[in-house]
Structures are given as C-alpha cells and as structure tokens.
Design a protein around this motif. Sequence first.
Motif, PDB file in Angstrom:
ATOM      1  N   ASP A   1       0.837  -1.205   0.000  1.00  0.00           N
ATOM      2  CA  ASP A   1       0.000   0.000   0.000  1.00  0.00           C
ATOM      3  C   ASP A   1       0.872   1.256   0.000  1.00  0.00           C
ATOM      4  OD1 ASP A   1      -2.279  -1.505  -0.023  1.00  0.00           O
ATOM      5  OD2 ASP A   1      -2.618  -1.397   2.148  1.00  0.00           O
ATOM      6  N   LEU A   2       1.970   1.214   0.768  1.00  0.00           N
ATOM      7  CA  LEU A   2       2.894   2.363   0.760  1.00  0.00           C
ATOM      8  C   LEU A   2       3.520   2.534  -0.620  1.00  0.00           C
ATOM      9  CD1 LEU A   2       4.465   4.613   2.139  1.00  0.00           C
ATOM     10  CD2 LEU A   2       6.148   2.897   2.895  1.00  0.00           C
ATOM     11  N   GLY A   3       3.889   1.403  -1.232  1.00  0.00           N
ATOM     12  CA  GLY A   3       4.475   1.477  -2.571  1.00  0.00           C
ATOM     13  C   GLY A   3       3.526   2.108  -3.569  1.00  0.00           C
ATOM     14  N   LYS A   4       2.235   1.713  -3.498  1.00  0.00           N
ATOM     15  CA  LYS A   4       1.242   2.302  -4.400  1.00  0.00           C
ATOM     16  C   LYS A   4       1.049   3.794  -4.125  1.00  0.00           C
ATOM     17  CE  LYS A   4      -1.331  -2.068  -4.785  1.00  0.00           C
ATOM     18  NZ  LYS A   4      -2.595  -2.775  -4.445  1.00  0.00           N
ATOM     19  N   GLU A   5       1.163   4.175  -2.846  1.00  0.00           N
ATOM     20  CA  GLU A   5       0.941   5.568  -2.461  1.00  0.00           C
ATOM     21  C   GLU A   5       2.048   6.484  -2.993  1.00  0.00           C
ATOM     22  OE1 GLU A   5      -1.223   8.646  -0.615  1.00  0.00           O
ATOM     23  OE2 GLU A   5      -1.757   6.522  -0.838  1.00  0.00           O
ATOM     24  N   VAL A   6       3.301   6.014  -2.886  1.00  0.00           N
ATOM     25  CA  VAL A   6       4.427   6.877  -3.269  1.00  0.00           C
ATOM     26  C   VAL A   6       4.791   6.739  -4.744  1.00  0.00           C
ATOM     27  CG1 VAL A   6       5.366   6.800  -0.927  1.00  0.00           C
ATOM     28  CG2 VAL A   6       6.206   5.161  -2.651  1.00  0.00           C
ATOM     29  N   LEU A   7       4.244   5.732  -5.422  1.00  0.00           N
ATOM     30  CA  LEU A   7       4.608   5.499  -6.828  1.00  0.00           C
ATOM     31  C   LEU A   7       4.446   6.741  -7.702  1.00  0.00           C
ATOM     32  CD1 LEU A   7       5.454   3.645  -9.157  1.00  0.00           C
ATOM     33  CD2 LEU A   7       3.052   2.910  -9.335  1.00  0.00           C
ATOM     34  N   PRO A   8       3.271   7.403  -7.731  1.00  0.00           N
ATOM     35  CA  PRO A   8       3.142   8.572  -8.616  1.00  0.00           C
ATOM     36  C   PRO A   8       4.082   9.721  -8.242  1.00  0.00           C
ATOM     37  CG  PRO A   8       1.226   8.351  -7.181  1.00  0.00           C
ATOM     38  CD  PRO A   8       2.013   7.090  -7.033  1.00  0.00           C
ATOM     39  N   MET A   9       4.352   9.894  -6.947  1.00  0.00           N
ATOM     40  CA  MET A   9       5.265  10.954  -6.533  1.00  0.00           C
ATOM     41  C   MET A   9       6.691  10.668  -6.972  1.00  0.00           C
ATOM     42  SD  MET A   9       3.823  11.979  -2.741  1.00  0.00           S
ATOM     43  CE  MET A   9       3.519  10.276  -2.211  1.00  0.00           C
ATOM     44  N   LEU A  10       7.111   9.413  -6.864  1.00  0.00           N
ATOM     45  CA  LEU A  10       8.454   9.050  -7.296  1.00  0.00           C
ATOM     46  C   LEU A  10       8.581   9.112  -8.818  1.00  0.00           C
ATOM     47  CD1 LEU A  10       9.282   6.115  -4.844  1.00  0.00           C
ATOM     48  CD2 LEU A  10      10.056   8.491  -4.750  1.00  0.00           C
ATOM     49  N   GLU A  11       7.503   8.812  -9.515  1.00  0.00           N
ATOM     50  CA  GLU A  11       7.514   8.960 -10.980  1.00  0.00           C
ATOM     51  C   GLU A  11       7.732  10.418 -11.357  1.00  0.00           C
ATOM     52  OE1 GLU A  11       4.637   5.296 -12.538  1.00  0.00           O
ATOM     53  OE2 GLU A  11       3.741   7.200 -11.903  1.00  0.00           O
ATOM     54  N   ARG A  12       7.045  11.315 -10.653  1.00  0.00           N
ATOM     55  CA  ARG A  12       7.222  12.747 -10.937  1.00  0.00           C
ATOM     56  C   ARG A  12       8.637  13.207 -10.579  1.00  0.00           C
ATOM     57  NH1 ARG A  12       1.852  12.962  -8.885  1.00  0.00           N
ATOM     58  NH2 ARG A  12       2.595  13.581  -6.818  1.00  0.00           N
ATOM     59  N   THR A  13       9.170  12.668  -9.483  1.00  0.00           N
ATOM     60  CA  THR A  13      10.529  13.028  -9.067  1.00  0.00           C
ATOM     61  C   THR A  13      11.539  12.670 -10.147  1.00  0.00           C
ATOM     62  OG1 THR A  13      10.018  12.736  -6.721  1.00  0.00           O
ATOM     63  CG2 THR A  13      12.339  12.602  -7.358  1.00  0.00           C
ATOM     64  N   LEU A  14      11.443  11.443 -10.663  1.00  0.00           N
ATOM     65  CA  LEU A  14      12.380  11.009 -11.699  1.00  0.00           C
ATOM     66  C   LEU A  14      12.176  11.801 -12.986  1.00  0.00           C
ATOM     67  CD1 LEU A  14      14.657   9.052 -12.372  1.00  0.00           C
ATOM     68  CD2 LEU A  14      12.933   7.443 -13.227  1.00  0.00           C
ATOM     69  N   ALA A  15      10.920  12.079 -13.335  1.00  0.00           N
ATOM     70  CA  ALA A  15      10.637  12.860 -14.545  1.00  0.00           C
ATOM     71  C   ALA A  15      11.204  14.265 -14.429  1.00  0.00           C
ATOM     72  CB  ALA A  15       9.131  12.906 -14.794  1.00  0.00           C
ATOM     73  N   SER A  16      11.080  14.882 -13.245  1.00  0.00           N
ATOM     74  CA  SER A  16      11.612  16.226 -13.039  1.00  0.00           C
ATOM     75  C   SER A  16      13.127  16.238 -13.147  1.00  0.00           C
ATOM     76  CB  SER A  16      11.182  16.756 -11.667  1.00  0.00           C
ATOM     77  OG  SER A  16       9.780  16.889 -11.595  1.00  0.00           O
ATOM     78  N   ALA A  17      13.765  15.244 -12.535  1.00  0.00           N
ATOM     79  CA  ALA A  17      15.223  15.153 -12.600  1.00  0.00           C
ATOM     80  C   ALA A  17      15.698  14.963 -14.040  1.00  0.00           C
ATOM     81  CB  ALA A  17      15.722  14.007 -11.722  1.00  0.00           C
ATOM     82  N   THR A  18      14.977  14.152 -14.793  1.00  0.00           N
ATOM     83  CA  THR A  18      15.326  13.934 -16.196  1.00  0.00           C
ATOM     84  C   THR A  18      15.171  15.218 -16.999  1.00  0.00           C
ATOM     85  OG1 THR A  18      14.588  11.625 -16.037  1.00  0.00           O
ATOM     86  CG2 THR A  18      14.805  12.562 -18.245  1.00  0.00           C
ATOM     87  N   ALA A  19      14.100  15.966 -16.713  1.00  0.00           N
ATOM     88  CA  ALA A  19      13.873  17.224 -17.422  1.00  0.00           C
ATOM     89  C   ALA A  19      14.968  18.237 -17.110  1.00  0.00           C
ATOM     90  CB  ALA A  19      12.504  17.784 -17.046  1.00  0.00           C
ATOM     91  N   VAL A  20      15.389  18.298 -15.838  1.00  0.00           N
ATOM     92  CA  VAL A  20      16.464  19.213 -15.449  1.00  0.00           C
ATOM     93  C   VAL A  20      17.755  18.850 -16.169  1.00  0.00           C
ATOM     94  CG1 VAL A  20      17.953  19.911 -13.538  1.00  0.00           C
ATOM     95  CG2 VAL A  20      15.488  19.796 -13.205  1.00  0.00           C
ATOM     96  N   ARG A  21      18.064  17.569 -16.214  1.00  0.00           N
ATOM     97  CA  ARG A  21      19.292  17.124 -16.892  1.00  0.00           C
ATOM     98  C   ARG A  21      19.236  17.458 -18.385  1.00  0.00           C
ATOM     99  NH1 ARG A  21      18.844  12.274 -15.628  1.00  0.00           N
ATOM    100  NH2 ARG A  21      19.996  12.347 -13.666  1.00  0.00           N
ATOM    101  N   ARG A  22      18.071  17.244 -18.988  1.00  0.00           N
ATOM    102  CA  ARG A  22      17.918  17.547 -20.417  1.00  0.00           C
ATOM    103  C   ARG A  22      18.083  19.047 -20.679  1.00  0.00           C
ATOM    104  NH1 ARG A  22      12.971  16.244 -20.949  1.00  0.00           N
ATOM    105  NH2 ARG A  22      13.379  14.011 -21.143  1.00  0.00           N
ATOM    106  N   LYS A  23      17.474  19.860 -19.803  1.00  0.00           N
ATOM    107  CA  LYS A  23      17.570  21.310 -19.973  1.00  0.00           C
ATOM    108  C   LYS A  23      19.023  21.776 -19.836  1.00  0.00           C
ATOM    109  CE  LYS A  23      14.654  23.731 -20.452  1.00  0.00           C
ATOM    110  NZ  LYS A  23      14.062  24.324 -21.674  1.00  0.00           N
TER     111      LYS A  23
END
Length: 300
Positions: free
Chosen positions: A59-81
């Motif tokens: 249940d914790l994994g399901k709860e944090v999954l979307p937040m961690l997805e956004r975290t990785l996406a943001s980091a990838t966007a910063v690196r790309r920029k």
Amino acid sequence: MELHQVRYFLAVASSLNFTRAAEQCNVTQPALTKGVQKLEQELGGQLIYRERRLTQLTDLGKEVLPMLERTLASATAVRRKAQEFQRKGVAPLKIGLAPSISASLVLDPIAEIAKFVPGFYVELCEGAAEKLIDLLLEGEINAALVGDIQDMPARIDGWLLFEERYVALVGPTHKLANRPSIGIDDLREAVLLKRAGCDVALKIQRSYFPENPPHVGHCSGHDLHLQHMAAAGLGVILAPEHMPRLPTLKTIPLDGDLVSREVRLLAVQGRRYSPALDAFVKVARLRDWSVEACQRGCTT
C-alpha cells in the motif's frame, strides 16, 4: 534518497520482476535489490512484497509510486535542460547601471564581444549604486558601472574607467541658452530638473547650494523625461558629460567645473568569471573611455 534508487523501484513497479528490472536498469540483480532496500529504509516502510515468484507493490508502494515517478521525470527534465543549455553555448551577462550612467556607454563593448563569444547576450538593469553592490554579492548581476560611491565593500573589485564633468542642459528658448558658461549665481536663480537617485547630488549641493537648497521644479527617474522637460523650457538639467541628449538641447559648461565624478566598473572579487564577464572586464579596462564618453555626449 538517490535517483538511482528511485529508478530501480520504478523499474520493479513496472515489471513486477527483479530480474527484468535489473536488466532494464543495466545493473546486477543484487545491486538493484540493495538499492530498493535502501529506499525502503529511507521511507520507513516496505514498498514491495517479495514472495518467491510473486512480486507486488505494498500500500505504501502504491501511495508513493506517482510521486516518485514525478521526481524522476523532473530530474530527467532538469538534466535535459542543462544539456541543451550547454549545447547552445549560451553566454549571458547581466550588467547593472547606476542612475545617469547611460546604456550607450556599453553598446560598443557589447558589440565587440558579440563577435567572438558564441551565444553572448546581455541583460541591463538600473539601480542605485548601493543596490547594485548588493545584487553583485548575491550573484543577481555580473558587473556594474557606477559613479561616486562611499565605503566600497572589501569583496568588490573596482576599476576606474574615466572621470567626467557635469554640464548644464537647457532648451533653446531658455534664458541661459546663449550663455558661454553658467555660474553659481545663475544656478541659484534657475529652476532645476532633478534626476532621482543622482550619485553626485551631494557634490552639487556643496558646490552650488551650500546654504540653501536649489529650486527644484520637476523630478523623474528617467533622463529622457527630464530632457523633454528641459527642451520645453521647464528648467535646467545638471547632467554627466557623456549622457546622450536630445539634439534640441544646448550643452553649457559650468564655471570652474566644480562638479565631476569618477565612473567605475565593479565585479565580485575572487569569483570565477564566465567567458562573457571575462571578456567584458578585459574590453572595458583596455578601452579609452575618455574619448568614448566625449563622443557619446557631443554627437548623440
């Protein structure tokens, strides 16, 4: 929390298989498992059920999954920029100008630097000298041109570019327009147009109005506003000699040249210069500003 741990968890959450997740992340399965376990320790709870061949999110994994997805996406966007920024070779330079120091002074140096610094672009801002020093120390601007200033901080490097006198600017119909020079008595009787934030106001006060304040008719924070007022015959401007002026205005020297100022280039001491700032400091220090200042004031 480290990004590779987040990436490992997301790979397991997507495939629900540690072996495939390790292949996807190009690491060994023990390394991936260790990374997920460290993430669980930091978050304080189990994220994945591991029951032989059955792998499921808690249940914790399901709860944090979307937040961690956004975290990785943001980091990838910063690196790309950042990568795009480096590929563009952008060379920004922010220059602060004290009141009554015209942007015309830096036009030729900017044009010269643009010829050999790829991606060079300039942002100009105006502010009182004390404010510009604060912006320098805070890293908001890279360099500043200022007039007379007291109590220069030890962390600021300053280079004298030139010294200039102040002159009177009047409209063609003003009663002083045909004078070869203007004396103290003339100024005491004249209506002055005041430049907000003038850095030599104290010198003018001491030289021409030691006992009584001048008669100020109008005030503005913009030199061009004051020049249009002067052109309309509304008063006299005391302005630095280099300042570009309307062709309808007459420039008259002041008796004795009692008022002058030094113009300096400032930058933060010990701070690593960008290519743009390094070029600007070098060009500015090598330039014959006395000729430049006179040409700007006399021909513009």
